[in-house]
Design a protein around this motif. Structure first.
Motif, PDB file in Angstrom:
ATOM      1  N   UNK A 239       0.980  -1.222  -0.176  1.00 28.61           N
ATOM      2  CA  UNK A 239       0.085  -0.065  -0.165  1.00 28.61           C
ATOM      3  C   UNK A 239       0.809   1.284   0.051  1.00 28.61           C
ATOM      4  N   UNK A 240       2.081   1.149   0.580  1.00 30.73           N
ATOM      5  CA  UNK A 240       3.031   2.323   0.670  1.00 30.73           C
ATOM      6  C   UNK A 240       4.187   2.077  -0.476  1.00 30.73           C
ATOM      7  N   UNK A 241       3.748   1.269  -1.311  1.00 29.70           N
ATOM      8  CA  UNK A 241       4.667   1.093  -2.673  1.00 29.70           C
ATOM      9  C   UNK A 241       5.936   0.693  -2.196  1.00 29.70           C
ATOM     10  N   UNK A 242       6.116  -0.256  -1.349  1.00 27.98           N
ATOM     11  CA  UNK A 242       7.317  -0.601  -0.739  1.00 27.98           C
ATOM     12  C   UNK A 242       7.363  -2.051  -0.665  1.00 27.98           C
ATOM     13  N   UNK A 243       8.239  -2.618  -0.982  1.00 26.76           N
ATOM     14  CA  UNK A 243       8.525  -4.350  -1.147  1.00 26.76           C
ATOM     15  C   UNK A 243       9.134  -4.803   0.211  1.00 26.76           C
ATOM     16  N   UNK A 244       8.556  -5.336   1.303  1.00 24.34           N
ATOM     17  CA  UNK A 244       9.270  -5.726   2.166  1.00 24.34           C
ATOM     18  C   UNK A 244       9.466  -7.156   2.118  1.00 24.34           C
ATOM     19  N   UNK A 245      10.422  -7.638   3.037  1.00 21.07           N
ATOM     20  CA  UNK A 245      10.965  -9.078   2.835  1.00 21.07           C
ATOM     21  C   UNK A 245       9.576 -10.060   3.159  1.00 21.07           C
ATOM     22  N   UNK A 246       8.592  -9.446   3.655  1.00 20.52           N
ATOM     23  CA  UNK A 246       7.335 -10.194   4.146  1.00 20.52           C
ATOM     24  C   UNK A 246       6.560 -10.611   2.939  1.00 20.52           C
ATOM     25  N   UNK A 247       7.097  -9.813   1.853  1.00 18.98           N
ATOM     26  CA  UNK A 247       6.275 -10.055   0.516  1.00 18.98           C
ATOM     27  C   UNK A 247       6.371 -11.578  -0.264  1.00 18.98           C
ATOM     28  N   UNK A 248       7.772 -11.835  -0.448  1.00 18.91           N
ATOM     29  CA  UNK A 248       8.297 -13.003  -0.982  1.00 18.91           C
ATOM     30  C   UNK A 248       7.789 -14.085   0.163  1.00 18.91           C
ATOM     31  N   UNK A 249       7.758 -13.957   1.291  1.00 14.91           N
ATOM     32  CA  UNK A 249       7.414 -14.868   2.474  1.00 14.91           C
ATOM     33  C   UNK A 249       5.773 -15.147   2.087  1.00 14.91           C
ATOM     34  N   UNK A 250       4.932 -14.080   2.074  1.00  9.43           N
ATOM     35  CA  UNK A 250       3.458 -14.468   1.843  1.00  9.43           C
ATOM     36  C   UNK A 250       3.328 -14.874   0.708  1.00  9.43           C
ATOM     37  N   UNK A 251       3.904 -14.520  -0.449  1.00 11.31           N
ATOM     38  CA  UNK A 251       3.815 -15.401  -1.605  1.00 11.31           C
ATOM     39  C   UNK A 251       4.100 -16.983  -1.675  1.00 11.31           C
ATOM     40  N   UNK A 431      13.003 -13.300  -8.277  1.00  9.71           N
ATOM     41  CA  UNK A 431      12.157 -14.504  -8.138  1.00  9.71           C
ATOM     42  C   UNK A 431      10.891 -14.362  -9.156  1.00  9.71           C
ATOM     43  N   UNK A 432      10.512 -13.190  -9.134  1.00  9.74           N
ATOM     44  CA  UNK A 432       9.129 -13.028  -9.970  1.00  9.74           C
ATOM     45  C   UNK A 432       9.501 -13.246 -11.464  1.00  9.74           C
ATOM     46  N   UNK A 433      10.502 -12.380 -11.874  1.00 12.30           N
ATOM     47  CA  UNK A 433      11.073 -12.817 -13.226  1.00 12.30           C
ATOM     48  C   UNK A 433      11.403 -14.060 -13.765  1.00 12.30           C
ATOM     49  N   UNK A 434      12.204 -14.599 -12.556  1.00 17.40           N
ATOM     50  CA  UNK A 434      12.605 -16.069 -12.857  1.00 17.40           C
ATOM     51  C   UNK A 434      11.428 -17.191 -13.107  1.00 17.40           C
ATOM     52  N   UNK A 435      10.376 -16.742 -12.056  1.00 22.10           N
ATOM     53  CA  UNK A 435       9.119 -17.508 -12.109  1.00 22.10           C
ATOM     54  C   UNK A 435       8.539 -17.336 -13.711  1.00 22.10           C
ATOM     55  N   UNK A 436       8.377 -16.088 -14.025  1.00 20.24           N
ATOM     56  CA  UNK A 436       7.764 -15.953 -15.146  1.00 20.24           C
ATOM     57  C   UNK A 436       8.461 -16.583 -16.384  1.00 20.24           C
ATOM     58  N   UNK A 437       9.761 -16.251 -16.478  1.00 22.30           N
ATOM     59  CA  UNK A 437      10.608 -16.784 -17.857  1.00 22.30           C
ATOM     60  C   UNK A 437      10.518 -18.480 -17.758  1.00 22.30           C
ATOM     61  N   UNK A 438      10.630 -19.043 -16.610  1.00 21.33           N
ATOM     62  CA  UNK A 438      10.413 -20.384 -16.549  1.00 21.33           C
ATOM     63  C   UNK A 438       9.138 -20.846 -16.850  1.00 21.33           C
ATOM     64  N   UNK A 439       8.174 -20.153 -16.348  1.00 23.85           N
ATOM     65  CA  UNK A 439       6.827 -20.680 -16.684  1.00 23.85           C
ATOM     66  C   UNK A 439       6.619 -20.575 -18.190  1.00 23.85           C
ATOM     67  N   UNK A 440       6.823 -19.554 -18.817  1.00 25.51           N
ATOM     68  CA  UNK A 440       6.804 -19.368 -20.418  1.00 25.51           C
ATOM     69  C   UNK A 440       7.548 -20.360 -20.877  1.00 25.51           C
ATOM     70  N   UNK A 441       8.667 -20.835 -20.439  1.00 25.47           N
ATOM     71  CA  UNK A 441       9.438 -21.641 -21.070  1.00 25.47           C
ATOM     72  C   UNK A 441       9.202 -23.206 -21.102  1.00 25.47           C
ATOM     73  N   UNK A 442       8.516 -23.374 -19.655  1.00 24.48           N
ATOM     74  CA  UNK A 442       7.810 -24.736 -19.662  1.00 24.48           C
ATOM     75  C   UNK A 442       6.291 -24.850 -20.477  1.00 24.48           C
ATOM     76  N   UNK A 443       5.762 -23.853 -20.825  1.00 26.35           N
ATOM     77  CA  UNK A 443       4.689 -23.823 -21.726  1.00 26.35           C
ATOM     78  C   UNK A 443       4.795 -24.325 -22.786  1.00 26.35           C
ATOM     79  N   UNK A 444       6.011 -24.016 -23.458  1.00 27.98           N
ATOM     80  CA  UNK A 444       6.326 -24.637 -24.607  1.00 27.98           C
ATOM     81  C   UNK A 444       6.867 -26.202 -24.653  1.00 27.98           C
ATOM     82  N   UNK A 445       7.577 -26.305 -23.370  1.00 25.38           N
ATOM     83  CA  UNK A 445       8.045 -27.591 -23.424  1.00 25.38           C
ATOM     84  C   UNK A 445       6.988 -28.467 -23.035  1.00 25.38           C
ATOM     85  N   UNK A 446       6.427 -28.376 -21.992  1.00 27.37           N
ATOM     86  CA  UNK A 446       5.156 -29.174 -21.361  1.00 27.37           C
ATOM     87  C   UNK A 446       4.209 -28.366 -20.773  1.00 27.37           C
ATOM     88  N   UNK A 447       3.103 -27.891 -21.280  1.00 33.72           N
ATOM     89  CA  UNK A 447       2.166 -26.965 -20.912  1.00 33.72           C
ATOM     90  C   UNK A 447       1.352 -27.538 -19.515  1.00 33.72           C
TER      91      UNK A 447
END
Lengths: 805, 68
Positions: A239-251, A431-447
């Motif tokens: 809400x304060x446009x601030x990424x805390x360590x708790x965000x990746x934990x919550x995800x 982490x988010x970029x990595x997840x996205x890139x791998x997700x796209x890559x796997x979409x082509x290998x094995x959706x």
């Protein structure tokens, strides 16, 4: 009373009895105060007090109770202080700073031995609080407080203790959450066990299915009760446009939970509930450890904890009555006794003021005031009682305005981002970029497996070990500091300390001791024989100035003194060897205000003849030289002093140039100076003691207040340093840097684990068992690494690891 | 197979009792002051031995243990 020469410890307080030992009941005591307490305790069958700890007592100058606690008879004040009062039984809770050992607990909880009106008492040691339940018919509130004061456990009653709104409720949330997480962790591990053994038959299948459902049921409270703090803080950050360590934990928590629910319900796998519960358990241990702070210390004090609860009002007819401070109005006439505080700006109308502003200005020499002069709030009268007429209300006085001009606390410390903030932002992005890139890559290998791989990445990337690093490294440092007399407000202050590059010091009370003097005898115009007259005289006084004079004079057998009198804040006199000797202020000794002598001089007269003066200077603290030299190598040093520049030559060698030494500074000058330094991009640490430093302490990146007694008043700050630990200051700074290096080290360590985990996840091979091993392993090894390293570092820097006895 | 489920249910109930006991201990303040409690347990129990000196200990004096 027998007096004896030699060294021995006081039976009560354990201090050196010095040259005058009081023998009582075959035991030695250093002063009549200690002896009185012993008498009270042994007379009421409370000698257990002395069996539990050696020398459990505290030495205090024993002030006459007199009318000090009269205000507790006032009905309105009584109602405000009492927690509860009904049917002749009352309950009250006090902050008692002198609680320090097991004997204290024993005595206070056995106080009914001293007075049967006390029904029950409980001590909260960590907070230095004691609660008493007593019968009003047998002991009054005032009687109780006076009883406590008589055994040297005087409670600290201030305006703040009357204000109920400032009392904090104990927060035990983290224990409940930790309990739930631990409970579920254990049970989920049991129910997951069959899935670790890869047996495959129909009976096992039935068990697995049921155990899976149980795991989901147990996982719900783990994720959404124990873990709720992480969701809330991540949301607040966003809400304060601030990424805390708790965000990746919550995800990570969400990914773990929903992926597990999906696997179990669809029958595709056993799920990751065991990893989730273990992760939560470790994270909460970190949170609990981080929350351990010094409960008995207050870092947010304002004038309310310094001001008295009530004043003595003088009516038009000259009658005295007690008035709660909040009813004090301008124009009222009040009486201020010796050692009482002036609560509001006022005009002196009767008596001779000798006002000690040591708390406000750091200057301990009392200021003389005569009738008709204005006295500012915050000073303490030291001398006979005076009468004042109030000019301004309490909240409008100069002293309280110093507090009120400060901005809200949240706006502070935005000069830099903390290490963990920077890293977690970077980490989350990667982490988010990595997840996205791998997700796209796997979409082509094995959706069909893309979603599984993405959740696996989010799970394994959950920065559990990273989140443990900070509480255990800076928190560990905080504990090491605490054991060495340096108390930081919270563990993040250690990080602030490690980033400092400029140190600003106050002089009076910080570099110098407030109550210890060096006596210069060069201007004393008496012969050698008279030295001993003077020495024998001051031997009877415990005033710090007398002690300094005593120590400066050459040693000789003491002569008997008759007619010894000590005049408060004036001086001492007596007849020694047939001569009438006087020592004290110019007015007292010479009968006039002296001119041309330095401030803080003591005058001497023998048989009425002026015999020169002794110059007293505040002593520098032990180890000041070493501290300044070693800090000077790494930090830019500045000095701010409210005094004149008489000490400039003595201090110049420690500072880079004379520009860095600033004298005659007002509180506002100090604040502006620190602000200017920060404006130049410097990271400033300010060390001061008095209220005149409060603004500068507040303005700095890290404000340290130095105090002889850390449980008494100190201005709001980030850390409190025990005055006798001043010599360790540069070691503390060094340790904070080591801690910071440790953080970086263990962060790289936890990244290493994350990379291993990610390589499993990206290749689509993250099985529940791999994650169940990897996650606790990384947390435990990071905690072990940090704890051992902190221990080694404190041994290397020679800081105490265990509590001093 | 039912045997295992009964045992599991039973073990969960026992564990929940343990959790309840933990909640109770937290609520009653046992985790608030670890140092105080560690010292208090070593104190001698009160004995009415002080009859010769001061007044005898009153019957209704509460036990000095720390339960609120």
């Amino acid at each position: 009373m027998i007096k004896n020469e030699g060294f021995s410890r006081c039976f009560h307080c354990g201090e050196d009895c010095g040259s005058s030992i009081i023998l009582f009941d075959e035991k030695q005591f250093c002063c009549s105060g200690c002896q009185t307490v012993y008498e009270i305790l042994s007379g009421s069958n409370s000698s257990e007090y002395y069996n539990l700890t050696d020398h459990p007592g505290m030495k205090t100058a024993f002030p006459e109770l007199g009318k000090r606690f009269d205000f507790l008879d006032n009905e309105e004040i009584k109602q405000e202080i009492l927690d509860f009062s009904d049917n002749g039984v009352s309950r009250v809770k006090f902050f008692i700073p002198s609680i320090h050992c097991s004997s204290c607990i024993w005595l206070l909880e056995n106080l009914h031995r001293l007075n049967e009106g006390i029904m029950h008492s409980t001590v909260h040691f960590t907070k230095k609080e004691a609660a008493f339940t007593f019968r009003d018919s047998e002991i009054s509130l005032r009687g109780l407080v006076e009883l406590l004061a008589s055994v040297n456990y005087a409670p600290y009653i201030s305006l703040e203790s009357v204000d109920k709104s400032s009392k904090k409720k104990i927060n035990r949330d983290v224990y409940y959450r930790l309990g739930v997480a631990g409970f579920c962790f254990g049970n989920i591990m049991l129910f997951s066990f069959p899935s670790y053994l890869a047996i495959d038959d129909t009976v096992e299948q039935f068990i697995r299915q049921n155990f899976g459902i149980l795991n989901i049921l147990l996982g719900i409270p783990v994720a959404f009760y124990s873990g709720s703090g992480f969701f809330i803080s991540a949301y607040k950050g966003l809400k304060k446009r601030f990424i805390s360590i708790d965000l990746p934990i919550a995800i990570g928590i969400l990914a773990l939970f929903f992926r597990s629910v999906y696997e179990i319900l669809s029958g595709t796998g056993p799920g990751f509930m065991d990893s989730l519960a273990g992760l939560m358990f470790f994270l909460l241990i970190g949170k609990w450890y981080q929350g351990l702070t010094y409960q008995a210390l207050s870092f947010e004090r304002d004038y309310r904890s310094y001001f008295p609860v009530a004043v003595t009002l003088i009516s038009g007819k000259g009658e005295e009555s007690i008035l709660p401070l909040k009813h004090l109005k301008t124009g009222m006439r009040i009486l201020v006794r010796n050692n009482e505080l002036i609560p509001a700006d006022a005009i002196l109308v009767k008596g001779e003021g000798s006002i000690d502003y040591s708390f406000v200005s750091g200057e301990s020499d009392p200021v003389k005031k005569t009738e008709g002069q204005r006295i500012f709030a915050g000073g303490k009268q030291s001398g006979p009682a005076i009468e004042l007429i109030i000019e301004k209300e309490v909240t409008q006085s100069k002293l309280t305005e110093l507090w009120n001009q400060k901005p809200g606390h949240e706006e502070r410390h935005n000069n830099w981002e903390s290490l963990i903030d920077v890293i977690s932002r970077f980490f989350t992005a990667v982490v988010l970029i990595l997840a996205l890139v791998t997700g796209v890559a796997w979409w082509f290998i094995d959706p069909s497996r893309a979603a599984l791989v993405v959740t696996a990445i989010l799970i394994v990337a959950c920065p559990c070990a990273l989140a443990m690093t900070l509480p255990f490294s800076f928190g560990g440092a905080m504990r090491v500091f605490g054991r060495n007399g340096f108390y930081v407000k919270r563990s993040s202050v250690v990080e602030s300390l490690s980033r400092i590059n400029t140190v600003v010091l106050d002089k009076t009370g910080t570099l110098t001791k407030s109550n210890d003097f060096d006596a210069n005898l060069d201007h004393l115009l008496v012969d050698e024989a008279s030295f001993n007259l003077l020495r024998s005289l001051v031997r009877h006084s415990t005033h710090p100035m007398s002690v300094a004079v005593y120590q400066a004079l050459p040693n000789a057998p003491a002569l008997p003194v008759t007619g010894f009198t000590e005049h408060l804040s004036k001086g001492v006199e007596g007849t020694v060897g047939g001569h009438h000797v006087k020592l004290g202020s110019g007015e007292f000794v010479l009968g006039r205000l002296p001119g041309g002598t330095p401030a803080g001089s003591l005058f001497v007269s023998v048989d009425g003849t002026p015999s020169g003066y002794i110059i007293l200077k505040h002593k520098y603290r032990e180890g000041m030289r070493d501290v300044l030299i070693s800090m000077g190598r790494k930090y830019e040093l500045h000095l701010l002093s409210g005094d004149n520049d008489a000490e400039l030559p003595a201090l110049l060698e420690f500072f880079p140039s004379a520009d860095h030494l600033n004298f005659n500074q007002t509180p506002v000058d100090k604040l502006n100076y620190v602000r200017k330094l920060r404006g130049e991009g410097k990271k400033v640490m300010m060390i001061g003691d008095g209220l005149n430093d409060a603004g500068a302490l507040y303005e700095s990146d890290c404000g340290i207040s130095i105090a002889d007694d850390v449980y008494h008043f100190s201005p709001s700050c980030d850390a409190i340093l025990e005055a006798r630990q001043f010599r360790k200051l540069s070691t503390f700074l060094k340790f904070s840097k080591i801690s910071r290096r440790l953080v970086i080290m263990s962060m790289s360590f936890s990244f290493f684990y994350n990379i291993i985990g990610l390589s499993f996840a990206i290749s689509g091979n993250l099985t529940p068992i791999v994650s169940a091993i990897l996650m606790p392993l990384s947390s435990v090894s990071v905690i072990t690494l940090i704890t051992v390293a902190t221990y080694l570092a404190s041994a290397r820097t020679k800081l105490n690891i265990t509590y001093p006895v | 197979m039912n045997v295992i489920l009964i045992l599991v249910a039973f073990s969960l109930i026992v564990a929940l009792i343990g959790l309840g006991a933990f909640f109770w201990s937290v609520r009653s303040g046992q985790y608030d002051d670890p140092y105080g409690s560690s010292v208090r347990i070593l104190f001698e129990d009160e004995k009415p031995r002080d009859a010769e000196e001061s007044a005898p200990v009153q019957g209704n004096t509460e036990n000095p243990s720390n339960q609120k």
